[in-house]
Design a protein around this motif. Structure first.
Motif, PDB file in Angstrom:
ATOM      1  N   TYR A 143       0.851  -1.194   0.000  1.00 46.57           N
ATOM      2  CA  TYR A 143       0.000   0.000   0.000  1.00 46.57           C
ATOM      3  C   TYR A 143       0.878   1.233   0.000  1.00 46.57           C
ATOM      4  O   TYR A 143       1.906   1.272   0.664  1.00 46.57           O
ATOM      5  CB  TYR A 143      -0.910   0.016   1.228  1.00 46.57           C
ATOM      6  CG  TYR A 143      -1.947  -1.073   1.178  1.00 46.57           C
ATOM      7  CD1 TYR A 143      -3.153  -0.865   0.528  1.00 46.57           C
ATOM      8  CD2 TYR A 143      -1.702  -2.326   1.744  1.00 46.57           C
ATOM      9  CE1 TYR A 143      -4.101  -1.865   0.452  1.00 46.57           C
ATOM     10  CE2 TYR A 143      -2.641  -3.337   1.670  1.00 46.57           C
ATOM     11  CZ  TYR A 143      -3.850  -3.102   1.017  1.00 46.57           C
ATOM     12  OH  TYR A 143      -4.783  -4.090   0.931  1.00 46.57           O
ATOM     13  N   ARG A 144       0.430   2.235  -0.771  1.00 46.78           N
ATOM     14  CA  ARG A 144       1.161   3.491  -0.867  1.00 46.78           C
ATOM     15  C   ARG A 144       0.372   4.547  -0.092  1.00 46.78           C
ATOM     16  O   ARG A 144      -0.862   4.534  -0.112  1.00 46.78           O
ATOM     17  CB  ARG A 144       1.239   3.893  -2.340  1.00 46.78           C
ATOM     18  CG  ARG A 144       1.887   5.219  -2.628  1.00 46.78           C
ATOM     19  CD  ARG A 144       2.159   5.321  -4.127  1.00 46.78           C
ATOM     20  NE  ARG A 144       0.943   5.322  -4.927  1.00 46.78           N
ATOM     21  CZ  ARG A 144       0.242   6.408  -5.238  1.00 46.78           C
ATOM     22  NH1 ARG A 144       0.605   7.590  -4.778  1.00 46.78           N
ATOM     23  NH2 ARG A 144      -0.836   6.338  -6.001  1.00 46.78           N
ATOM     24  N   THR A 145       1.072   5.422   0.586  1.00 46.00           N
ATOM     25  CA  THR A 145       0.359   6.469   1.311  1.00 46.00           C
ATOM     26  C   THR A 145       1.093   7.795   1.189  1.00 46.00           C
ATOM     27  O   THR A 145       2.100   7.901   0.484  1.00 46.00           O
ATOM     28  CB  THR A 145       0.168   6.084   2.795  1.00 46.00           C
ATOM     29  OG1 THR A 145      -0.766   6.982   3.394  1.00 46.00           O
ATOM     30  CG2 THR A 145       1.465   6.124   3.588  1.00 46.00           C
ATOM     31  N   ASP A 146       0.588   8.801   1.886  1.00 44.57           N
ATOM     32  CA  ASP A 146       1.312  10.039   2.080  1.00 44.57           C
ATOM     33  C   ASP A 146       1.527  10.100   3.588  1.00 44.57           C
ATOM     34  O   ASP A 146       0.578  10.285   4.354  1.00 44.57           O
ATOM     35  CB  ASP A 146       0.442  11.192   1.567  1.00 44.57           C
ATOM     36  CG  ASP A 146       1.116  12.537   1.794  1.00 44.57           C
ATOM     37  OD1 ASP A 146       1.780  12.699   2.832  1.00 44.57           O
ATOM     38  OD2 ASP A 146       0.957  13.427   0.956  1.00 44.57           O
ATOM     39  N   ASP A 147       2.787   9.874   3.996  1.00 41.54           N
ATOM     40  CA  ASP A 147       3.076   9.712   5.428  1.00 41.54           C
ATOM     41  C   ASP A 147       2.661  10.932   6.263  1.00 41.54           C
ATOM     42  O   ASP A 147       2.066  10.801   7.345  1.00 41.54           O
ATOM     43  CB  ASP A 147       4.562   9.362   5.656  1.00 41.54           C
ATOM     44  CG  ASP A 147       5.514  10.221   4.831  1.00 41.54           C
ATOM     45  OD1 ASP A 147       5.065  11.177   4.161  1.00 41.54           O
ATOM     46  OD2 ASP A 147       6.735   9.927   4.844  1.00 41.54           O
ATOM     47  N   ALA A 148       2.949  12.139   5.723  1.00 41.59           N
ATOM     48  CA  ALA A 148       2.626  13.357   6.488  1.00 41.59           C
ATOM     49  C   ALA A 148       1.117  13.516   6.615  1.00 41.59           C
ATOM     50  O   ALA A 148       0.605  13.946   7.648  1.00 41.59           O
ATOM     51  CB  ALA A 148       3.240  14.579   5.814  1.00 41.59           C
TER      52      ALA A 148
END
Ligand code: FAD
Length: 560
Positions: free
Chosen positions: A175-180
Motif C-alpha cells: 500500500y502506498r500512502t502520504d506519510d505526512a
C-alpha cells in the motif's frame, strides 16, 4: 464492527493557537505525548479514544521529522523475512490491512514488481516462497496474492528492466500512502475525540520533583521570548523519534541502557517521463545486496532509499552527493535505458530512522522492532518501529499507561476511521470522486487534480470545494486559483497550517512532487497565508526566507 460512523470535520485552527496555549497552561492531563510524528499521533488517538485526557506537543510542525520523509509505503517489510523477523513481518503485515481499511482514500493498494535477477539476493524458488509467506502472514486477500512470472513475461510487464540479467519476477501488493497526511489525519482524529494537540510547542525539560504530578516545560517555538508553560500530566510519553535520547538526556537519570542508533535514508525524485515505470518496483542493488524502491506518483517517480549511519545534526538531515549517486547508479543498473543523471533529479528528501542500537550490526541489519523504556522518573519513551505499525505501537504504550493507572480499557482504534475516510470500499471512493467532477468542471480544474485532492482530503474535500465557490468572485472567477486558496484556508482552519512549509511540504507535498506548480503558486500562497494569519510583515518575511531556504535545500546536496 464499532466506530465506523462518518467522520466529522473538526475545527483545528492556527487562528486559535492562543486558546490552545491557555488550555495547556490551565488544564491537567492524564497523558502528555511529546512528538507529533506518526508514533505520537497514534498514541494521542489511542489514549483519547480510551477516554483519557490527552495533550500532544510538537516542537516544529506535525510530521516534520521522519514521518514526512519515509518511502511512504504501508508495508510488511519483505526484506525482514530474510532476517527471520517473522513476528515483525506478521504484525505489520496484518496492520497493513487495518491501516488501509481505516484510511481508504489515503492508503492505496499498489502493485509492486519484484524482479528476480542474476546476482540478486534471492533466486526464483526463494522469491516465490518469500512472497508466499509474506502474503500468508499478512492474510492477504486472494485477488491481491503474489503471482510469479517467467523472464519474458516479467520483461513485458516492465520493459525498462535490464534484459540480460532478468530471470523472472513476482507481482505482489503493498500500500502506498502520504506519510505526512496520514499523520495529520490521525492527529485530527485525536482532536475530534477530545485530544488537545499543538504544533510549534517544544518540550525543553521536566520537573519530576512531585512524583504525583510530573511537569513538562513547554516553550512556544513561534514566540521564544514568552515564558514557557509548566504542563501538568500524570504520564509523560516521549515519542520524539530521532530526538528520543535528547529528551531522555534531560530526564533525571539521563540515557541509560539501550540507546538510539540513527540511520539516514535518502530518496530522489525524477520526472515520470525519465523513468516511466509501469508499476512500482522493489529491486536489488547488486553492488551491496541491498534493495531499493522506485515508485511512480502522479507526474514523478521517486527512488530510494539509502541506509547509512548518521551522527550529524538531527534537525535538518539532507542528501549528499554520495547518496544521490548511489541511488542513480542503482536505478541505472536495473533500468539502464533510462540513463538517469544528476540533471534529472528534481528534488530529494532525507529522513532519520530512530532505531535501537545493537552492537556490531550494520544499518540495514538493525531491527525495525519498537521498544518501550520507562525511566525511574516515570518518563515513558518509545522508539524504533515503522510507519505501518504505528497503531499497534500506540496500543502497547497506552495499555501500559492504563495498567499504571489501574484502569482496564480496551484499545478502540482497530475499526476507527481517520478523519475524512468515509468510504466503505474503493467503489464508494470512486463514486465520491465521480460526483464532484461537475464542480471541478465548473471551477475549470483538470480531472487529475480532483483525484489528487480526494486522495489528500477524502470527504473533507467538500469543505474545500464549497469555499472555492465562495472565493471565486474575489479572484475574477478564476476557479483553479479559488480552489488553491480554499485548500490553503482549509489547512489554516482545520489542519493548523502556520507556515508556508507546513502547507507546501507536509499538507500537499508540492515541494517534492509538484515543482512546476510550485513555481507558479508559491508567491500567491505566501500573500494569502500572511493575510489569513494576519502576520506582521516581519514575521511573514522571516517565514518566506525560511521557505526559500528549504526550497533551495531539496535541490542542493553537499559534496561527499
Ligand atoms: P518522527 O516522525 O521523527 O516524529 C518525532 C517528532 O518529535 C518530530 O516531529 C519532532 O519534531 C518531535 N520532537 C522532537 N523533540 C521534541 C521536543 N523536545 N518537543 C516536542 N516535540 C519534539 N516505515 C514504513 O512503515 N514504511 C516505509 O515506507 C518507511 N520508509 C522509511 C524510509 C526512510 C528513509 C526512513 C528514514 C524511515 C522509513 N520508515 C518507513 C520508518 C518510519 O518513517 C518511521 O518509523 C516513523 O516515521 C517514525 O515516526 P516517529 O513519530 O517515531 O518519529
Amino acid at each position: 464492527m464499532e466506530n465506523t460512523l462518518p467522520t466529522k470535520p473538526v475545527s483545528f485552527s492556527a487562528l486559535h493557537r492562543a486558546a490552545y496555549w491557555q488550555r495547556l497552561r490551565e488544564e491537567e492531563f492524564d497523558v502528555l505525548v511529546i512528538g507529533g510524528g506518526i508514533t505520537g499521533a497514534g498514541i494521542a488517538l489511542d489514549a483519547a479514544t480510551r477516554g483519557l485526557r490527552v495533550a500532544l506537543v510538537e516542537k516544529r510542525d506535525f510530521a516534520s521529522g521522519t514521518s514526512s520523509r519515509s518511502t511512504k509505503l504501508i508495508h510488511g517489510g519483505l526484506r525482514y523475512l530474510k532476517q527471520l523477523e517473522i513476528r515483525l513481518v506478521r504484525e505489520v503485515g496484518l496492520e497493513r490491512a487495518i491501516v488501509h481499511r481505516n484510511a481508504r482514500h489515503l492508503v492505496l493498494a499498489e502493485r509492486m514488481l519484484l524482479p528476480i535477477v542474476e546476482g540478486g539476493s534471492l533466486g526464483k524458488m526463494m522469491s516465490s516462497l518469500g512472497l508466499w509467506v509474506y502474503d500468508y502472514l499478512a492474510k492477504v486477500d486472494k485477488k491481491e496474492r503474489r503471482r510469479m512470472m517467467p523472464a519474458d513475461e516479467t520483461l513485458s510487464v516492465e520493459p525498462l528492466l535490464r534484459k540480460d540479467i532478468v530471470k523472472g519476477g513476482g507481482l505482489y501488493y503493498e500500500y502506498r500512502t502520504d506519510d505526512a497526511r496520514l499523520t495529520i489525519e490521525t492527529i485530527k482524529t485525536a482532536v475530534a475525540n477530545g485530544g488537545l494537540c499543538l504544533n510549534y510547542a517544544a518540550v525543553e525539560g521536566f520537573d519530576f520533583a512531585d512524583e504525583a504530578q510530573p511537569v513538562a516545560i513547554v516553550r512556544d517555538a513561534l514566540q521564544p521570548d514568552a515564558a514557557p508553560v509548566r504542563l501538568r500530566a500524570k504520564y509523560i510519553i516521549n515519542a520524539a523519534g530521532p530526538w528520543v535520547d535528547t529528551l531522555r538526556a534531560v530526564d533525571t537519570e539521563g540515557v541509560r541502557g539501550k540507546r538510539l542508533h540513527l540511520t539516514k535514508g535518502v530518496h530522489i525524485v525524477v520526472p515520470r517521463e525519465r523513468l516511466p515505470l509501469q508499476q512500482s518496483a522493489y529491486f536489488d542493488v547488486l553492488a551491496d545486496k541491498r534493495m531499493c524502491f522506485a515508485i511512480p506518483r502522479q507526474g514523478v517517480t521517486y527512488i530510494g532509499t539509502t541506509d547509512t549511519n548518521y551522527k550529524e545534526s538531527t534537525d535538518n538531515p539532507q542528501a549528499d552527493s554520495a547518496d544521490v549517486d548511489y541511488i542513480l547508479a542503482a536505478a541505472n543498473e536495473m533500468f539502464p535505458t533510462a540513463k538517469l543523471s544528476r540533471k534529472d533529479v528534481i528534488s530529494t528528501w532525507a529522513g532519520l530512522r530512530p532505531l535501537i542500537h545493537q552492537e556490531g550490526k550494520s544499518p540495514s541489519e538493525l531491527s525495525r522492532k519498537d521498544e518501550i523504556f520507562v525511566s525511574s522518573s516515570g518518563l515513558i519513551s518509545i522508539a524504533g518501529g515503522k510507519l505501518t505499525g504505528y497503531r499497534k505501537m500506540a496500543e502497547r504504550v497506552v495499555d501500559l499507561v492504563c495498567k499504571k493507572m489501574g484502569k482496564s480499557i480496551a484499545c478502540r482504534t482497530a475499526n476507527l476511521r481517520v478523519n475524512g475516510a468515509d468510504f466503505d470500499n474503493r467503489r464508494a471512493f470512486d463514486e465520491f470522486v465521480q460526483k464532484r467532477s461537475t464542480s471541478m468542471r465548473d471551477l475549470g480544474v483538470h480531472p487529475s487534480e480532483l483525484i489528487a485532492l480526494a486522495q489528500r482530503y477524502g470527504s473533507n474535500l467538500d469543505l474545500i470545494i464549497e469555499r472555492a465557490y465562495e472565493l471565486a468572485p474575489q479572484l475574477a472567477g478564476d476557479g483553479a486559483q479559488a480552489l488553491e486558496y480554499a485548500e490553503l484556508l482549509y489547512g489554516v482552519d482545520y489542519e493548523m497550517v502556520t507556515t508556508m512549509e507546513d502547507f507546501l511540504i507536509r499538507r500537499t507535498g508540492w515541494l517534492y512532487f509538484e515543482r512546476p506548480r510550485l513555481e507558479k503558486s508559491a508567491e500567491r500562497i505566501f500573500k494569502w497565508l500572511q493575510n489569513a494569519l494576519s502576520q506582521s510583515p516581519e514575521t511573514a518575511q522571516a517565514q518566506h526566507a525560511a521557505y526559500l531556504q528549504e526550497y533551495a535545500s531539496v535541490m542542493q546536496w553537499s559534496e561527499k
